[in-house]
Each structure stands twice: as structure tokens, then as C-alpha cells.
Scaffold this active site. Structure first.
Site, short mmCIF file in Angstrom:
data_model
loop_
_atom_site.label_atom_id
_atom_site.label_comp_id
_atom_site.label_asym_id
_atom_site.label_seq_id
_atom_site.Cartn_x
_atom_site.Cartn_y
_atom_site.Cartn_z
N HIS A 39 43.82 22.73 58.98
CA HIS A 39 44.37 21.02 57.96
C HIS A 39 43.23 21.62 56.65
CE1 HIS A 39 43.29 17.22 55.95
NE2 HIS A 39 44.25 17.27 56.06
N ARG A 73 44.00 18.01 45.68
CA ARG A 73 44.69 16.47 44.61
C ARG A 73 43.86 16.49 43.29
NH1 ARG A 73 43.00 14.05 48.94
NH2 ARG A 73 42.04 12.34 48.63
#
Length: 298
Positions: A203, A207
Site C-alpha cells: 500500500h 499527497r
């Protein structure tokens, strides 16, 4: 079963999987820049909202609260094909971090999808969406493949307005205005689930976030920050896989600051702690947030 029998040296762990092939060694190097968190990018949408409780307010207060409760994010609209850019056509400088970050995550999505498609032999399905006021996202999913049970990788660019309370909660800073604060957010996220239980699930998400001053408001907060991380979750632990994963993260971090990897590794260990079990998720990785302690380019 044959694959499992041939891997008797594996240490059983919990949930996840990994295809043990040289072709499956797709290394994702994230450039850990600088950052700050005022919301959480989840998949291809960012949800920020304020709840205003009106029932007991008098007429004057109701009117004031209704005026203040501006919409945070516009409703998305599906499009047949992803646009060249998800940024607003507002003359944003080509040298700005908004432009650079969107370019980076779009290129990363394309290169990772190409590598996974070559390995799996199947194609990703793409859905794209935009918003009338600017922004949008691209979601790609590969399901029931030859190697991957499900693999998804999404990018998004979001414009919206957050309540000043949300800004203060996220940054710890005070605000000189009660006006809603315009924000910009862009990110990339992915989860890969191989079919083979000998292979780990991976995973990651990264951002970039900016806030701006409300129009006509002097002294309102302006800020920017980066955040994100990655971790590995195997069903069966192979020491060489764990070492290779962490070495890839260390190499990427060391390109920017030798202090990043030990700091971000510990951050991930603490962040992904499952407190009621007294254990951490998977075999760790890196995590960073609220980082804006140096120029964004660094």
C-alpha cells in the site's frame, strides 16, 4: 499448494500476498518532500466537511450559520476520457508545485500501471471524473488477473473550501478570520493484492496540500505541506523481501536527507500500531506528514 510447499522457509504472518518472481519486483521510489496535514486523501476523493447544528439557534443565528455553511467540494461528474490536466485553467504558473506535483503523480500512475499490466497480462479499467469548478480524478483497477486478485491506483486533484475550525485542528494555527479557507489537494494512492499468498500486499499514498486566503481577507492563513507513506503486509514473511523493501525506501529517503528514513520508519511503526492487539500492521515501511520544514523542492 505447490507454491506453498516449495516455500517451507517462509514464516507465517497474517493477511496479504506476493508473487515470487523477479518480474514482480516493482520498486516505488517516493521522494519524501516537505508537508502538513489538514485532511485525508482517500482513494480518488477528498472529503472535508463541517457540521452545523441548527435546531436550537434563533432566527438571526440560523441565517448567519446558513451563510457560513458554504459547500466544501463540488459534486464530481464522470467523463469518458481523462483530461490532459486536472488543474483549473486559471493561469497557474508552470513552475508551481501544483503543476509539478500533478505531472509527477500522473506519470507515476502511468508507469506503475504499465509495469503491472506487463507482469499480469491484463489491463486496468479506468474511470475518470471532473468537477465544474476544477479538479478531478482518475481511478484504475485491475481485478481477477493472472497475478493480482485486485490492484488499484488512483490520482486526484481537488479544490474546495474548509471551515477555519478544520484548518486550526489540522495545523494548530490560529485564524484571523471566520471565512471558509480555499484549499488545493493532489495525491496518488494504491493498494496491490496478489493472488499468491506467498506474496505481500503493498500500500502507498502520497499527497500535496495547499491553503490560500479567502478572497478579500487580509491576514488569512496560507500554507502548504506534503504527506504520505507506504507499508508492506505479508501473509508469509521472507526476510529477503523485507530487507529489499526497506532498502528501497532508505535509498529513496537518503537522496533527500539521511535523517528521513529512520524518522519516517519509526513514524510508520507508531502510526500503524494496532493498539488493542499490541502489534503493528505488516512489516512496516515509512510514513510522514505535516512536513514543510524546508523549501518544497527539497
Amino acid at each position: 499448494m505447490a507454491a506453498m510447499a516449495s516455500c517451507s522457509s517462509a514464516k507465517p504472518f497474517f493477511r496479504a500476498s506476493k508473487f515470487r518472481s523477479q518480474k514482480s519486483q516493482v520498486v516505488l521510489k517516493a521522494a519524501p518532500c516537505a508537508s502538513k496535514n489538514a485532511g485525508c486523501l482517500r482513494g480518488n476523493k477528498m472529503q472535508l466537511s463541517a457540521r452545523v447544528d441548527l435546531p436550537k439557534l434563533n432566527t438571526i443565528t440560523k441565517a448567519k450559520a446558513t451563510k457560513q455553511a458554504e459547500p466544501g467540494i463540488e459534486k464530481e461528474e464522470a467523463v469518458e476520457e481523462a483530461p490532459t490536466t486536472l488543474l483549473r485553467p486559471d493561469g497557474t504558473d508552470e513552475s508551481s508545485m501544483r503543476v509539478k506535483f500533478e505531472k509527477m503523480i500522473r506519470e507515476a500512475q502511468n508507469s506503475i500501471c504499465s509495469a503491472i499490466e506487463e507482469l499480469d497480462g491484463n489491463k486496468f479499467h479506468e474511470d475518470a471524473w471532473t468537477r465544474p469548478g476544477g479538479g478531478g480524478g482518475i481511478s484504475r483497477v485491475l481485478q481477477d488477473g493472472n497475478v493480482f486478485e485486485k490492484a488499484g491506483i488512483n490520482v486526484s486533484v481537488v479544490y474546495g473550501k474548509m471551515p477555519p475550525e478544520a484548518y486550526r485542528a489540522a495545523t494548530g494555527e490560529g485564524a484571523k478570520s471566520d471565512a471558509f479557507i480555499p484549499f488545493f489537494a493532489a495525491g496518488i494512492s494504491s493498494v496491490m493484492h496478489p493472488k499468491n499468498p506467498m506474496a505481500p500486499t503493498v500500500h502507498f499514498n502520497y499527497r500535496y496540500f495547499e491553503t490560500d486566503a479567502p478572497e478579500g481577507t487580509e491576514g488569512a492563513p496560507r500554507g502548504w505541506w506534503f504527506g504520505g507513506g507506504t507499508d508492506l503486509t505479508p501473509s508469509y514473511i521472507f526476510d529477503e523481501d523485507v530487507k529489499a523493501f526497506h532498502q528501497a525506501q532508505k535509498d529513496a529517503c537518503d537522496e533527500h536527507d539521511p535523517e528521513f528514513y529512520p524518522k519516517f520508519k519509526k513514524w510508520a511503526d507508531d502510526y500503524f500500531l494496532i493498539s488493542h492487539r499490541g502489534e503493528r500492521r505488516g512489516v512496516g515501511g515509512i510514513f510522514f506528514d505535516d512536513l514543510n520544514d524546508r523549501p518544497a523542492e527539497e
